[in-house]
Design a protein around this motif. Structure first.
Motif, PDB file in Angstrom:
ATOM      1  N   TYR A 115       0.831  -1.207   0.000  1.00 37.25           N
ATOM      2  CA  TYR A 115       0.000   0.000   0.000  1.00 37.25           C
ATOM      3  C   TYR A 115       0.865   1.257   0.000  1.00 37.25           C
ATOM      4  CZ  TYR A 115      -4.576  -2.152   0.285  1.00 37.25           C
ATOM      5  OH  TYR A 115      -5.726  -2.845  -0.030  1.00 37.25           O
ATOM      6  N   GLN A 116       2.031   1.171   0.608  1.00 39.47           N
ATOM      7  CA  GLN A 116       2.939   2.319   0.565  1.00 39.47           C
ATOM      8  C   GLN A 116       3.394   2.587  -0.860  1.00 39.47           C
ATOM      9  OE1 GLN A 116       6.800   1.975   2.520  1.00 39.47           O
ATOM     10  NE2 GLN A 116       6.613   4.074   3.229  1.00 39.47           N
ATOM     11  N   LYS A 117       3.678   1.533  -1.624  1.00 39.61           N
ATOM     12  CA  LYS A 117       4.050   1.695  -3.029  1.00 39.61           C
ATOM     13  C   LYS A 117       2.898   2.296  -3.820  1.00 39.61           C
ATOM     14  CE  LYS A 117       7.473  -2.026  -3.297  1.00 39.61           C
ATOM     15  NZ  LYS A 117       7.833  -3.328  -3.940  1.00 39.61           N
ATOM     16  N   LEU A 118       1.676   1.868  -3.508  1.00 40.44           N
ATOM     17  CA  LEU A 118       0.486   2.422  -4.162  1.00 40.44           C
ATOM     18  C   LEU A 118       0.388   3.919  -3.905  1.00 40.44           C
ATOM     19  CD1 LEU A 118      -2.280   1.770  -5.641  1.00 40.44           C
ATOM     20  CD2 LEU A 118      -3.265   1.641  -3.340  1.00 40.44           C
ATOM     21  N   ARG A 123       1.129   9.618  -5.539  1.00 35.93           N
ATOM     22  CA  ARG A 123       1.694  10.913  -5.172  1.00 35.93           C
ATOM     23  C   ARG A 123       2.583  11.437  -6.298  1.00 35.93           C
ATOM     24  NH1 ARG A 123       6.685  11.201  -1.275  1.00 35.93           N
ATOM     25  NH2 ARG A 123       7.527  10.505  -3.279  1.00 35.93           N
ATOM     26  N   ASP A 124       3.427  10.562  -6.849  1.00 38.61           N
ATOM     27  CA  ASP A 124       4.303  10.976  -7.944  1.00 38.61           C
ATOM     28  C   ASP A 124       3.496  11.362  -9.180  1.00 38.61           C
ATOM     29  OD1 ASP A 124       6.471  10.499  -6.322  1.00 38.61           O
ATOM     30  OD2 ASP A 124       6.961   8.542  -7.211  1.00 38.61           O
ATOM     31  N   LEU A 125       2.422  10.623  -9.434  1.00 33.08           N
ATOM     32  CA  LEU A 125       1.557  10.953 -10.573  1.00 33.08           C
ATOM     33  C   LEU A 125       0.954  12.343 -10.399  1.00 33.08           C
ATOM     34  CD1 LEU A 125      -0.051  10.238 -13.146  1.00 33.08           C
ATOM     35  CD2 LEU A 125      -1.756   9.137 -11.656  1.00 33.08           C
ATOM     36  N   ALA A 126       0.455  12.627  -9.204  1.00 31.38           N
ATOM     37  CA  ALA A 126      -0.147  13.936  -8.944  1.00 31.38           C
ATOM     38  C   ALA A 126       0.870  15.065  -9.076  1.00 31.38           C
ATOM     39  CB  ALA A 126      -0.772  13.955  -7.547  1.00 31.38           C
ATOM     40  N   MET A 127       2.083  14.845  -8.580  1.00 34.34           N
ATOM     41  CA  MET A 127       3.123  15.864  -8.683  1.00 34.34           C
ATOM     42  C   MET A 127       3.487  16.128 -10.140  1.00 34.34           C
ATOM     43  SD  MET A 127       3.823  17.045  -5.703  1.00 34.34           S
ATOM     44  CE  MET A 127       5.406  17.842  -5.971  1.00 34.34           C
ATOM     45  N   TYR A 128       3.542  15.072 -10.950  1.00 24.81           N
ATOM     46  CA  TYR A 128       3.843  15.234 -12.367  1.00 24.81           C
ATOM     47  C   TYR A 128       2.742  16.037 -13.056  1.00 24.81           C
ATOM     48  CZ  TYR A 128       5.014  14.111 -17.198  1.00 24.81           C
ATOM     49  OH  TYR A 128       5.330  14.202 -18.536  1.00 24.81           O
ATOM     50  N   LEU A 129       1.491  15.723 -12.725  1.00 24.19           N
ATOM     51  CA  LEU A 129       0.365  16.465 -13.306  1.00 24.19           C
ATOM     52  C   LEU A 129       0.372  17.919 -12.853  1.00 24.19           C
ATOM     53  CD1 LEU A 129      -2.447  13.774 -12.890  1.00 24.19           C
ATOM     54  CD2 LEU A 129      -1.281  14.435 -15.013  1.00 24.19           C
ATOM     55  N   PHE A 168      -2.731  11.583  -3.444  1.00 22.78           N
ATOM     56  CA  PHE A 168      -3.054  12.015  -4.809  1.00 22.78           C
ATOM     57  C   PHE A 168      -3.665  13.408  -4.834  1.00 22.78           C
ATOM     58  CE2 PHE A 168      -5.923  11.855  -8.608  1.00 22.78           C
ATOM     59  CZ  PHE A 168      -4.925  11.811  -9.570  1.00 22.78           C
ATOM     60  N   THR A 169      -4.591  13.693  -3.933  1.00 25.26           N
ATOM     61  CA  THR A 169      -5.346  14.948  -3.999  1.00 25.26           C
ATOM     62  C   THR A 169      -4.679  16.100  -3.257  1.00 25.26           C
ATOM     63  OG1 THR A 169      -6.704  14.368  -2.068  1.00 25.26           O
ATOM     64  CG2 THR A 169      -7.524  13.712  -4.255  1.00 25.26           C
ATOM     65  N   SER A 170      -3.553  15.857  -2.608  1.00 24.09           N
ATOM     66  CA  SER A 170      -2.930  16.922  -1.806  1.00 24.09           C
ATOM     67  C   SER A 170      -2.586  18.151  -2.641  1.00 24.09           C
ATOM     68  CB  SER A 170      -1.663  16.382  -1.122  1.00 24.09           C
ATOM     69  OG  SER A 170      -0.701  15.970  -2.093  1.00 24.09           O
ATOM     70  N   VAL A 171      -2.281  17.967  -3.923  1.00 24.86           N
ATOM     71  CA  VAL A 171      -1.887  19.101  -4.762  1.00 24.86           C
ATOM     72  C   VAL A 171      -3.048  19.633  -5.599  1.00 24.86           C
ATOM     73  CG1 VAL A 171       0.512  18.368  -4.886  1.00 24.86           C
ATOM     74  CG2 VAL A 171      -1.098  17.572  -6.620  1.00 24.86           C
ATOM     75  N   PHE A 172      -4.233  19.033  -5.464  1.00 23.18           N
ATOM     76  CA  PHE A 172      -5.393  19.502  -6.231  1.00 23.18           C
ATOM     77  C   PHE A 172      -5.955  20.782  -5.611  1.00 23.18           C
ATOM     78  CE2 PHE A 172      -4.997  15.523  -8.240  1.00 23.18           C
ATOM     79  CZ  PHE A 172      -5.835  15.480  -9.341  1.00 23.18           C
ATOM     80  N   ASP A 173      -6.482  21.645  -6.471  1.00 21.45           N
ATOM     81  CA  ASP A 173      -7.058  22.903  -6.006  1.00 21.45           C
ATOM     82  C   ASP A 173      -8.495  22.740  -5.535  1.00 21.45           C
ATOM     83  OD1 ASP A 173      -4.806  24.723  -6.890  1.00 21.45           O
ATOM     84  OD2 ASP A 173      -5.327  23.798  -8.802  1.00 21.45           O
ATOM     85  N   MET A 174      -9.206  21.816  -6.158  1.00 24.98           N
ATOM     86  CA  MET A 174     -10.600  21.589  -5.784  1.00 24.98           C
ATOM     87  C   MET A 174     -10.860  20.099  -5.634  1.00 24.98           C
ATOM     88  SD  MET A 174     -14.152  22.642  -7.778  1.00 24.98           S
ATOM     89  CE  MET A 174     -13.943  24.409  -7.460  1.00 24.98           C
TER      90      MET A 174
END
Length: 230
Positions: A115-118, A123-129, A168-174
């Protein structure tokens, strides 16, 4: 690290994460975004976008699952580097999460490491986006915790592993929940409702789904109106 002097921080395209029940219009909402768009569909629900001349679609095939991480990373890199699209959508991150988890499940003897790898991958995907300089729209199914006795704050959550969702959502604005009430599609982004919400874009807490990008009017709901909509 990038460094910006005071007063010279550039504006970034916004990132939106909307979760809700099936049939609430999560995919249809992608039409509200302007410009050339690309949608990655992980659950084959592309019918709402038929006839939309501004939207290209990548559709998941059954053979893609075992290599979904590499395929998605490669496609995103190509798409973002091409600068052809103003908006990129990830439709049904719940399905994407399940595919990724299946690929890494039992990779480690300790399930916590799996789950940590998940979480790290998302997280890396969100940062890239976040760094793509493209508007991002992502959706997920919801979980209704009413069966556990909850009937208020915190009853609804995105159907994702909680730590993965947070990563994943930590960097999302909404982040908001879409639902239908009295025939109207609404989005609740109020963190005080307890249903995983935030809005860094403006000061709205509940609004009509079709106004996700910009309100039709500048009229803000009163506290009494918000309670009625909720």
């Amino acid at each position: 690290m990038l460094f910006y002097q005071a007063g010279q921080i550039p504006e970034q395209p916004h990132m939106y994460f909307i979760y809700g029940d099936g049939g609430t219009g999560k995919t249809t909402l992608f039409k509200r975004f302007e410009g050339k768009k690309l949608l990655f569909s992980f659950d084959l629900s592309t019918n709402p976008l038929r006839g939309d001349k501004n939207t290209d679609v990548f559709v998941l095939e059954s053979t893609d699952g075992p290599d979904i991480q590499n395929q998605l990373e490669s496609l995103l890199q190509r798409v973002i580097n091409s600068r052809q699209y103003n908006v990129i959508g990830l439709d049904n991150v719940t399905a994407l999460q399940n595919l990724v988890l299946e690929n890494i499940d039992n990779a480690a003897k300790d399930n916590r490491q799996n789950y940590q790898k998940l979480q790290l991958w998302f997280r890396d995907l969100a940062m890239y986006l976040r760094q793509s300089n493209v508007t991002i729209y992502a959706t997920a199914h919801q979980l209704d915790n009413g069966a556990n006795g909850l009937d208020g704050a915190g009853r609804f959550t995105a159907d994702m592993n909680e730590k993965t969702f947070n990563a994943f959502t930590s960097v999302f604005d909404m982040v908001g929940r879409i639902y239908i009430k009295d025939g109207k599609r609404l989005i609740d982004v109020n963190p005080e409702s307890g249903n995983h919400g935030k809005n860094r874009i403006d000061d709205r807490t509940i609004f009509k789904a079709d106004e996700i990008i910009k309100p039709v009017s500048n009229k803000k709901l009163t506290n009494q109106e918000e309670r009625k909509e909720a």
